[in-house]
Design a protein around this motif. Sequence first.
Motif, PDB file in Angstrom:
ATOM      1  N   LEU A  94       0.803  -1.227   0.000  1.00 24.93           N
ATOM      2  CA  LEU A  94       0.000   0.000   0.000  1.00 24.93           C
ATOM      3  C   LEU A  94       0.836   1.278   0.000  1.00 24.93           C
ATOM      4  O   LEU A  94       0.302   2.363  -0.216  1.00 24.93           O
ATOM      5  CB  LEU A  94      -0.940   0.005   1.216  1.00 24.93           C
ATOM      6  CG  LEU A  94      -1.938  -1.155   1.262  1.00 24.93           C
ATOM      7  CD1 LEU A  94      -2.694  -1.149   2.585  1.00 24.93           C
ATOM      8  CD2 LEU A  94      -2.917  -1.076   0.104  1.00 24.93           C
ATOM      9  N   PHE A  95       2.136   1.150   0.241  1.00 27.94           N
ATOM     10  CA  PHE A  95       3.024   2.309   0.261  1.00 27.94           C
ATOM     11  C   PHE A  95       4.175   2.077  -0.722  1.00 27.94           C
ATOM     12  O   PHE A  95       4.498   0.926  -1.036  1.00 27.94           O
ATOM     13  CB  PHE A  95       3.590   2.529   1.667  1.00 27.94           C
ATOM     14  CG  PHE A  95       2.550   2.938   2.685  1.00 27.94           C
ATOM     15  CD1 PHE A  95       2.111   4.251   2.767  1.00 27.94           C
ATOM     16  CD2 PHE A  95       1.998   2.001   3.551  1.00 27.94           C
ATOM     17  CE1 PHE A  95       1.151   4.629   3.697  1.00 27.94           C
ATOM     18  CE2 PHE A  95       1.033   2.367   4.479  1.00 27.94           C
ATOM     19  CZ  PHE A  95       0.613   3.689   4.548  1.00 27.94           C
ATOM     20  N   PRO A  96       4.778   3.166  -1.222  1.00 27.01           N
ATOM     21  CA  PRO A  96       5.945   3.017  -2.105  1.00 27.01           C
ATOM     22  C   PRO A  96       7.048   2.193  -1.437  1.00 27.01           C
ATOM     23  O   PRO A  96       7.154   2.155  -0.216  1.00 27.01           O
ATOM     24  CB  PRO A  96       6.397   4.464  -2.334  1.00 27.01           C
ATOM     25  CG  PRO A  96       5.179   5.293  -2.094  1.00 27.01           C
ATOM     26  CD  PRO A  96       4.395   4.577  -1.026  1.00 27.01           C
ATOM     27  N   GLU A  97       7.863   1.568  -2.275  1.00 23.37           N
ATOM     28  CA  GLU A  97       8.892   0.655  -1.769  1.00 23.37           C
ATOM     29  C   GLU A  97       9.852   1.328  -0.789  1.00 23.37           C
ATOM     30  O   GLU A  97      10.306   0.710   0.168  1.00 23.37           O
ATOM     31  CB  GLU A  97       9.677   0.077  -2.950  1.00 23.37           C
ATOM     32  CG  GLU A  97      10.650  -1.028  -2.568  1.00 23.37           C
ATOM     33  CD  GLU A  97      11.314  -1.654  -3.770  1.00 23.37           C
ATOM     34  OE1 GLU A  97      12.274  -2.420  -3.581  1.00 23.37           O
ATOM     35  OE2 GLU A  97      10.874  -1.378  -4.907  1.00 23.37           O
ATOM     36  N   ASP A  98      10.158   2.616  -1.045  1.00 27.08           N
ATOM     37  CA  ASP A  98      11.117   3.321  -0.187  1.00 27.08           C
ATOM     38  C   ASP A  98      10.440   4.087   0.952  1.00 27.08           C
ATOM     39  O   ASP A  98      11.095   4.861   1.653  1.00 27.08           O
ATOM     40  CB  ASP A  98      11.952   4.292  -1.022  1.00 27.08           C
ATOM     41  CG  ASP A  98      11.091   5.325  -1.754  1.00 27.08           C
ATOM     42  OD1 ASP A  98       9.854   5.145  -1.795  1.00 27.08           O
ATOM     43  OD2 ASP A  98      11.650   6.297  -2.291  1.00 27.08           O
TER      44      ASP A  98
END
Length: 266
Positions: free
Chosen positions: A111-115
């Motif tokens: 649900l969130f960007p990889e970084d």
Amino acid sequence: DCRGVLSLYYLQISVPLLAAGFVIIIVLLYMLIFLQRKKNFFKQKLELQGIELKKIREKLTQLLYGTTMEIKERELELLNRLISALEYRDLETANHITRMASYSRLIAKHLFPEDSPMTSLIFLAAALHDIGKIGICDRILSKPKKLNETEFDKMKQHTLIGYDILKDSSSEVIQLAAVIALNHHERFDGSGYPRGLKGEEIPMAGRIVAVADYFDALVSKRVYKDAWSIEKVLDVLKERSGTFFDPACVNALFKSLSEIMEIKDK
């Protein structure tokens, strides 16, 4: 004769002028050399100052990094101590805390960007979702049957108690833990508690932990119920996606199901 006199006159004038011009040229050359040396001197000085400033910045960065790491270590120690306090108060949820935090991290990954740091933050903060149970009496926490309406109303207070314990912290993790403690029993259709929030009014971290908490509660044996089969739990999650739970969070759990089952079976 007159021409000889004039020639002598011009010669007497031109020689000093040439000499003066030569002296001026020499002086200008010395000035140029002097200025060039000064330029090189200041250039070298600025370069040295730049190196020194770089060293100072690196040292400050190292000190800041060390301080930050020390703060994070203290935060982790505090979290572990708070979790230990909760486990002493309600032994039934000791392993639930570890599993549920891991489930929350896996859901957050989709649900969130990889970084994004949110994945790690949610993993740490989710462990404190039930810290408010410290304020609920043992008779209710350990009751081997379903709670009656009065008891359930008292149990609901653990969300508010947890928020009061964790709010106003300067720690990013504990700030998020306060949000989770308050919102992990809200439902996507607005039928949850304590505030009856609906849809995206519920913070994402609360929506994630709601799914992870519910999943683990159903697949685990409790004093008041036997563990449900994984098939039955997954059917219920599908059925309640969009009513109890954010569909995006349910889908994220299904995407992580193989990893979740490994954690569950440990």
